[in-house]
Design a protein around this motif. Structure first.
Motif, PDB file in Angstrom:
ATOM      1  N   GLY A 328       0.802  -1.220   0.000  1.00 31.87           N
ATOM      2  CA  GLY A 328       0.000   0.000   0.000  1.00 31.87           C
ATOM      3  C   GLY A 328       0.830   1.263   0.000  1.00 31.87           C
ATOM      4  N   SER A 329       1.975   1.233   0.696  1.00 32.71           N
ATOM      5  CA  SER A 329       2.827   2.422   0.734  1.00 32.71           C
ATOM      6  C   SER A 329       3.349   2.784  -0.649  1.00 32.71           C
ATOM      7  N   VAL A 330       3.455   1.781  -1.525  1.00 30.80           N
ATOM      8  CA  VAL A 330       3.900   2.025  -2.906  1.00 30.80           C
ATOM      9  C   VAL A 330       2.725   2.477  -3.773  1.00 30.80           C
ATOM     10  N   LEU A 331       1.604   1.782  -3.652  1.00 35.85           N
ATOM     11  CA  LEU A 331       0.438   2.088  -4.487  1.00 35.85           C
ATOM     12  C   LEU A 331      -0.107   3.492  -4.216  1.00 35.85           C
ATOM     13  N   LEU A 332      -0.081   3.911  -2.968  1.00 36.38           N
ATOM     14  CA  LEU A 332      -0.668   5.201  -2.607  1.00 36.38           C
ATOM     15  C   LEU A 332       0.112   6.390  -3.153  1.00 36.38           C
ATOM     16  N   LYS A 333       1.308   6.130  -3.686  1.00 38.90           N
ATOM     17  CA  LYS A 333       2.074   7.207  -4.306  1.00 38.90           C
ATOM     18  C   LYS A 333       1.523   7.588  -5.678  1.00 38.90           C
ATOM     19  N   SER A 334       0.808   6.649  -6.299  1.00 39.40           N
ATOM     20  CA  SER A 334       0.325   6.903  -7.657  1.00 39.40           C
ATOM     21  C   SER A 334      -1.182   6.743  -7.822  1.00 39.40           C
ATOM     22  N   ILE A 335      -1.848   6.149  -6.832  1.00 42.87           N
ATOM     23  CA  ILE A 335      -3.295   5.917  -6.914  1.00 42.87           C
ATOM     24  C   ILE A 335      -3.986   6.674  -5.795  1.00 42.87           C
ATOM     25  N   ARG A 336      -5.124   7.284  -6.094  1.00 40.31           N
ATOM     26  CA  ARG A 336      -5.862   8.050  -5.095  1.00 40.31           C
ATOM     27  C   ARG A 336      -6.257   7.158  -3.922  1.00 40.31           C
ATOM     28  N   ALA A 337      -6.117   7.720  -2.717  1.00 39.30           N
ATOM     29  CA  ALA A 337      -6.390   6.964  -1.496  1.00 39.30           C
ATOM     30  C   ALA A 337      -7.819   6.440  -1.463  1.00 39.30           C
ATOM     31  N   SER A 338      -8.784   7.239  -1.914  1.00 39.41           N
ATOM     32  CA  SER A 338     -10.189   6.816  -1.893  1.00 39.41           C
ATOM     33  C   SER A 338     -10.422   5.612  -2.795  1.00 39.41           C
ATOM     34  N   VAL A 339      -9.694   5.545  -3.905  1.00 35.94           N
ATOM     35  CA  VAL A 339      -9.822   4.408  -4.827  1.00 35.94           C
ATOM     36  C   VAL A 339      -9.271   3.141  -4.182  1.00 35.94           C
ATOM     37  N   VAL A 340      -8.092   3.251  -3.551  1.00 36.84           N
ATOM     38  CA  VAL A 340      -7.496   2.098  -2.879  1.00 36.84           C
ATOM     39  C   VAL A 340      -8.412   1.602  -1.764  1.00 36.84           C
ATOM     40  N   LEU A 341      -8.995   2.524  -1.011  1.00 37.27           N
ATOM     41  CA  LEU A 341      -9.912   2.157   0.069  1.00 37.27           C
ATOM     42  C   LEU A 341     -11.129   1.418  -0.473  1.00 37.27           C
ATOM     43  N   SER A 342     -11.698   1.917  -1.551  1.00 39.45           N
ATOM     44  CA  SER A 342     -12.884   1.295  -2.143  1.00 39.45           C
ATOM     45  C   SER A 342     -12.588  -0.111  -2.649  1.00 39.45           C
ATOM     46  N   VAL A 343     -11.453  -0.288  -3.306  1.00 36.06           N
ATOM     47  CA  VAL A 343     -11.073  -1.607  -3.829  1.00 36.06           C
ATOM     48  C   VAL A 343     -10.881  -2.597  -2.688  1.00 36.06           C
ATOM     49  N   CYS A 344     -10.192  -2.164  -1.631  1.00 34.65           N
ATOM     50  CA  CYS A 344      -9.966  -3.047  -0.485  1.00 34.65           C
ATOM     51  C   CYS A 344     -11.276  -3.413   0.208  1.00 34.65           C
ATOM     52  N   ALA A 345     -12.213  -2.478   0.288  1.00 31.72           N
ATOM     53  CA  ALA A 345     -13.519  -2.756   0.897  1.00 31.72           C
ATOM     54  C   ALA A 345     -14.290  -3.793   0.086  1.00 31.72           C
ATOM     55  N   VAL A 346     -14.263  -3.650  -1.239  1.00 29.72           N
ATOM     56  CA  VAL A 346     -14.934  -4.621  -2.114  1.00 29.72           C
ATOM     57  C   VAL A 346     -14.314  -6.004  -1.943  1.00 29.72           C
ATOM     58  N   MET A 347     -12.990  -6.060  -1.897  1.00 28.90           N
ATOM     59  CA  MET A 347     -12.306  -7.339  -1.708  1.00 28.90           C
ATOM     60  C   MET A 347     -12.695  -7.987  -0.384  1.00 28.90           C
ATOM     61  N   ALA A 348     -12.771  -7.192   0.688  1.00 30.61           N
ATOM     62  CA  ALA A 348     -13.133  -7.731   1.996  1.00 30.61           C
ATOM     63  C   ALA A 348     -14.555  -8.293   1.992  1.00 30.61           C
ATOM     64  N   ILE A 349     -15.464  -7.576   1.354  1.00 37.42           N
ATOM     65  CA  ILE A 349     -16.861  -8.036   1.273  1.00 37.42           C
ATOM     66  C   ILE A 349     -16.947  -9.362   0.528  1.00 37.42           C
ATOM     67  N   ILE A 350     -16.256  -9.454  -0.607  1.00 39.11           N
ATOM     68  CA  ILE A 350     -16.280 -10.682  -1.413  1.00 39.11           C
ATOM     69  C   ILE A 350     -15.664 -11.844  -0.644  1.00 39.11           C
ATOM     70  N   LEU A 351     -14.543 -11.595   0.027  1.00 39.11           N
ATOM     71  CA  LEU A 351     -13.859 -12.660   0.763  1.00 39.11           C
ATOM     72  C   LEU A 351     -14.721 -13.215   1.897  1.00 39.11           C
ATOM     73  N   ILE A 352     -15.376 -12.333   2.655  1.00 35.72           N
ATOM     74  CA  ILE A 352     -16.242 -12.805   3.740  1.00 35.72           C
ATOM     75  C   ILE A 352     -17.434 -13.571   3.175  1.00 35.72           C
ATOM     76  N   PHE A 353     -18.009 -13.063   2.080  1.00 37.65           N
ATOM     77  CA  PHE A 353     -19.163 -13.737   1.462  1.00 37.65           C
ATOM     78  C   PHE A 353     -18.786 -15.149   1.004  1.00 37.65           C
ATOM     79  N   VAL A 354     -17.627 -15.268   0.373  1.00 36.74           N
ATOM     80  CA  VAL A 354     -17.170 -16.587  -0.086  1.00 36.74           C
ATOM     81  C   VAL A 354     -16.911 -17.498   1.106  1.00 36.74           C
ATOM     82  N   SER A 355     -16.293 -16.965   2.153  1.00 33.68           N
ATOM     83  CA  SER A 355     -15.949 -17.778   3.314  1.00 33.68           C
ATOM     84  C   SER A 355     -17.179 -18.371   4.001  1.00 33.68           C
ATOM     85  N   ILE A 356     -18.194 -17.547   4.251  1.00 32.48           N
ATOM     86  CA  ILE A 356     -19.365 -18.037   4.987  1.00 32.48           C
ATOM     87  C   ILE A 356     -20.280 -18.902   4.131  1.00 32.48           C
ATOM     88  N   ASN A 357     -20.008 -18.940   2.829  1.00 34.43           N
ATOM     89  CA  ASN A 357     -20.807 -19.787   1.942  1.00 34.43           C
ATOM     90  C   ASN A 357     -19.997 -20.953   1.375  1.00 34.43           C
TER      91      ASN A 357
END
Length: 452
Positions: A328-357
């Motif tokens: 993240g320390s590398v990505l945040l130098k070139s990608i907007r913080a809000s975009v990185v946050l949104s992508v990580c949130a989507v990944m977390a949602i998908i991972l939990i959904f897959v896990s409980i199912n």
């Protein structure tokens, strides 16, 4: 006439020069206006510059900060081991065992601002010494609690440990920012947080071997935490003594040197990005802590293995945060913080959904992978929340620090859900938290005053 014109021109040049000088002063004040997590304003100059012509040596201070963050991460994540340990040792429900995290993280909501006042009065070096000392006292109280085998005494001891951790964070955060050139502050912060992540990664392994390994013998259930925490107390006392004797750079807590707020708002709650950010930080810490808290029992139930064996997997959950911070320390130098946050949130949602199912190792590793998504969320939510707040940044920092209490409330609520339903239903709660974080990354952070 010409002499009058010359005087007028000279006067105009003088006025313009004065305006440019004021603007330069304002930019310098903004550059070196530093606030810590508890909301203490710091009136200081860049420590990168030699004082009195002598080059400053920051190595001892940086080493102490690294040790400090390691111990904070280690002690905090050792709670994930205590939850299944106390659950079985005292025959508790999930909600009762989650009181370990409840009392620990509730301390942030109660003690952050008072701790800031204490540190402002005694200074940052003494604040660190005091934090280590208070945490040591709490660790020492594990001895009588284990002798009397009282769960309530363990919770009281953990509360005192947590007060010490809060004091440490309040006292230490400013040092990372100012020890050295301003342009390398981010790299220093990443390095020190990385050391903290080593502590969070090794704690589950330590707990699995020295604490959960004794769950098979119920008579020794309290004895198993006695000596590990006596050892932790001894280490904390030694560190406190070393810090008290070190000559660390002096930081003077004083008035806010950047009192101007270009937004000219009436109160700190006039900022949209902060209002939504307070909720965002509350639910983030809650989601991170609740997943880590019940991960041992979740894995043990899915794979049909002992809590000691399951706790080894928790190291990968926290280790994912270490890897994520470096990436993240590398990505945040070139990608907007809000975009990185949104992508990580989507990944977390998908991972939990897959896990409980799903079942087996797929369910286990997808839940563990949520730790990787968590790695950058705190820093991004915090920075987006205080962007454009001007003179209200100090007050906002204190409010955001108290929002860490989400680790207490949400983990306890998830414990109640597990007691009264299933793992699948219970893990919907952190999923909802990540859905809110996705909203914040897409829209909630936006403000006409924000520069991010």
């Amino acid at each position: 006439m010409e002499s009058g014109k010359a005087v007028s021109m000279f006067r105009a040049d003088y006025i313009n020069a004065g305006k440019r000088w004021k603007q330069l002063q304002k930019r310098n004040r903004q550059k070196f206006n530093i606030h810590n997590m508890a909301g203490i304003p710091i009136n200081t100059v860049s420590m990168a510059e030699p004082i009195g012509g002598q080059k400053q040596n920051y190595t001892p201070a940086l080493i102490i900060l690294a040790v400090l963050y390691f111990m904070m991460g280690f002690i905090t994540c050792l709670n994930d081991t205590l939850v299944p340990f106390f659950k079985k040792g005292f025959t508790l429900s999930y909600s009762e065992s989650s009181l370990v995290q409840f009392y620990f993280f509730l301390t942030y909501g109660i003690a952050s601002i008072p701790a800031g006042k204490v540190v402002e009065k005694v200074g940052y070096k003494k604040g660190m010494v005091l934090g280590f000392s208070v945490a040591a006292v709490g660790a020492l109280l594990f001895f009588p609690a284990s002798v009397m085998h009282q769960y309530s005494l363990f919770l009281a001891a953990l509360f005192i440990v947590a007060v010490g951790i809060v004091l440490l964070q309040v006292a230490a955060n400013p040092y990372i920012t100012i020890l050295g050139p301003a342009k390398t502050a981010s790299s220093r912060l990443t390095l020190i947080q990385g050391v903290g992540s080593i502590g969070t990664t090794t704690a589950p392994l330590f707990g699995a071997y020295y604490i959960l390994g004794s769950l098979r013998d119920s008579a020794a259930s309290s004895d198993a935490v006695r000596y590990p925490y006596l050892g932790i107390a001894a280490v904390l006392i030694i560190i406190a003594l070393i810090v008290s004797r070190l000559s660390l750079p002096e930081i003077v807590a004083g008035q806010d040197i950047n009192p101007e707020n270009e937004a000219s708002q009436k109160s700190v709650f006039s900022f949209r990005n902060l209002n939504y950010g307070l909720i965002g930080l509350f639910v983030y810490v809650g989601a991170e802590v609740s997943v880590g808290t019940f991960l041992t029992n979740y894995i043990a139930d899915i794979l049909k293995i002992s809590e000691s064996a399951a706790n080894n997997y928790v190291a990968f959950y926290w280790g994912g945060m270490l890897v994520g911070r470096l990436i993240g320390s590398v990505l945040l130098k070139s990608i907007r913080a809000s975009v990185v946050l949104s992508v990580c949130a989507v990944m977390a949602i998908i991972l939990i959904f897959v896990s409980i199912n799903s079942e087996g190792y797929l369910a286990v590793w997808t839940m563990i992978a949520v730790g990787f998504c968590n790695s950058i969320m705190f820093a991004i939510i915090f920075s987006l929340s205080v962007s454009g707040l001007g003179k209200y940044t100090t007050q906002a920092s204190g409010l955001l620090s108290t929002a860490i209490a989400g680790g207490a409330i949400i983990s306890f609520c998830q414990g109640l859900l597990i007691d009264n339903s299933t793992w699948k239903i219970a893990f919907i709660l952190p999923m909802v938290c990540y859905i809110y974080i996705l909203f914040y990354g897409l829209n909630g952070y936006k403000s006409k005053f924000s520069s991010l």
